[in-house]
Design an enzyme around this catalytic site. Structure first.
Site, mmCIF file in Angstrom:
data_model
loop_
_atom_site.group_PDB
_atom_site.id
_atom_site.type_symbol
_atom_site.label_atom_id
_atom_site.label_comp_id
_atom_site.label_asym_id
_atom_site.label_seq_id
_atom_site.Cartn_x
_atom_site.Cartn_y
_atom_site.Cartn_z
ATOM 1 N N HIS A 18 0.841 -1.211 0.000
ATOM 2 C CA HIS A 18 0.000 0.000 0.000
ATOM 3 C C HIS A 18 0.877 1.262 0.000
ATOM 4 C CE1 HIS A 18 -3.000 -2.629 2.418
ATOM 5 N NE2 HIS A 18 -3.589 -2.419 1.253
ATOM 6 N N LYS A 42 -17.674 -6.307 6.581
ATOM 7 C CA LYS A 42 -16.352 -6.920 6.501
ATOM 8 C C LYS A 42 -15.736 -6.990 7.901
ATOM 9 C CE LYS A 42 -12.439 -6.717 3.372
ATOM 10 N NZ LYS A 42 -11.863 -6.050 2.211
ATOM 11 N N ARG A 91 -2.081 -6.220 -8.393
ATOM 12 C CA ARG A 91 -0.980 -7.169 -8.194
ATOM 13 C C ARG A 91 -0.947 -8.234 -9.268
ATOM 14 N NH1 ARG A 91 -2.820 -7.687 -2.079
ATOM 15 N NH2 ARG A 91 -4.712 -7.314 -3.252
ATOM 16 N N SER A 129 -2.766 -7.905 2.954
ATOM 17 C CA SER A 129 -3.057 -7.795 4.385
ATOM 18 C C SER A 129 -3.561 -9.114 4.960
ATOM 19 C CB SER A 129 -4.097 -6.697 4.625
ATOM 20 O OG SER A 129 -3.610 -5.462 4.185
HETATM 21 P P1 ADP Z 1 -9.822 -3.733 -0.122
HETATM 22 O O1 ADP Z 1 -10.540 -4.281 1.063
HETATM 23 O O2 ADP Z 1 -10.503 -2.589 -0.804
HETATM 24 O O3 ADP Z 1 -9.300 -4.763 -1.086
HETATM 25 P P2 ADP Z 1 -7.090 -3.439 0.724
HETATM 26 O O4 ADP Z 1 -6.638 -2.683 1.927
HETATM 27 O O5 ADP Z 1 -6.880 -4.895 0.729
HETATM 28 O O6 ADP Z 1 -8.583 -3.032 0.561
HETATM 29 O O7 ADP Z 1 -6.413 -2.833 -0.580
HETATM 30 C C1 ADP Z 1 -6.548 -1.491 -0.949
HETATM 31 C C2 ADP Z 1 -5.906 -1.285 -2.304
HETATM 32 O O8 ADP Z 1 -4.511 -1.551 -2.223
HETATM 33 C C3 ADP Z 1 -6.435 -2.199 -3.402
HETATM 34 O O9 ADP Z 1 -6.456 -1.470 -4.613
HETATM 35 C C4 ADP Z 1 -5.406 -3.281 -3.483
HETATM 36 O O10 ADP Z 1 -5.366 -3.881 -4.765
HETATM 37 C C5 ADP Z 1 -4.147 -2.479 -3.217
HETATM 38 N N1 ADP Z 1 -3.056 -3.318 -2.723
HETATM 39 C C6 ADP Z 1 -3.062 -4.134 -1.655
HETATM 40 N N2 ADP Z 1 -1.869 -4.755 -1.500
HETATM 41 C C7 ADP Z 1 -1.082 -4.317 -2.522
HETATM 42 C C8 ADP Z 1 0.259 -4.593 -2.965
HETATM 43 N N3 ADP Z 1 1.033 -5.464 -2.323
HETATM 44 N N4 ADP Z 1 0.716 -3.959 -4.067
HETATM 45 C C9 ADP Z 1 -0.089 -3.096 -4.725
HETATM 46 N N5 ADP Z 1 -1.342 -2.800 -4.391
HETATM 47 C C10 ADP Z 1 -1.847 -3.395 -3.301
#
Ligand code: ADP
Length: 154
Positions: A18, A42, A91, A129
């Site tokens: 992130h 969620k 990703r 995450s």
């Molecule tokens: P959500 O519950 O909306 O999926 P996340 O916190 O998991 O929320 O992710 C928020 C954003 O960050 C999403 O666009 C996700 O694809 C991106 N993201 C999460 N991990 C990575 C990573 N390792 N590299 C690039 N983008 C990421």
């Protein structure tokens, strides 16, 4: 006019994946609001206040970055903040398929808001995450996946 972007997500917890997306988006915008979706559907591992604090600590001293919590449709939140862009990280093709649908629906509801996708840097492709939460549940060390400023909390 100020170019404001929203980076929405759960950030449960924020990872170096992130962090990288946010830092790379900064040259494109005047302000990036990292918006934690307070979604009751969620189940999250960490309380929203804690997730917010970790994000604030990660981007401490970077003026362009703001952190907020929202509880409404993302496009409605964008309108409230006068943001014309939604940032999402990609990703792999699974992310793409999921994100494509959301972006298309958002465009349908609100055509003036653009979703901007940033491809992850290769070294962060496998970081997410839920995988960090899983390692923590079994007592593993997750520090290396987290932004430096918050590692002492884990
Ligand atoms: P959500 O519950 O909306 O999926 P996340 O916190 O998991 O929320 O992710 C928020 C954003 O960050 C999403 O666009 C996700 O694809 C991106 N993201 C999460 N991990 C990575 C990573 N390792 N590299 C690039 N983008 C990421």
């Amino acid at each position: 006019m100020k170019r404001i972007a929203i980076f929405p997500g759960s950030f449960d917890p924020i990872t170096i994946g992130h962090q990288s997306i946010v830092l790379r988006s900064l040259p494109l915008f005047d302000e990036v609001i990292i918006a934690i979706g307070d979604n009751t559907q969620k189940k999250c591992m960490f309380p929203i206040e804690k997730r917010k604090q970790w994000i604030e600590k990660t981007f401490e001293g970077i003026e362009k970055v703001k952190v907020d919590v929202y509880n409404m449709l993302t496009v409605d939140y964008c309108k409230q903040k006068n943001a014309k862009y939604i940032i999402r990280g990609l990703r792999n093709s699974i992310d793409f398929q999921y994100e494509q649908n959301i972006a298309l629906i958002n465009t349908e509801i609100c055509p003036e808001i653009e979703t901007i996708f940033l491809l992850t840097e290769p070294q962060y492709t496998s970081i997410n995450s839920s995988f960090i939460r899983e390692i923590m549940n079994f007592g593993g060390d997750v520090k290396r996946f987290l932004p430096e400023n918050i590692r002492m909390d884990f």
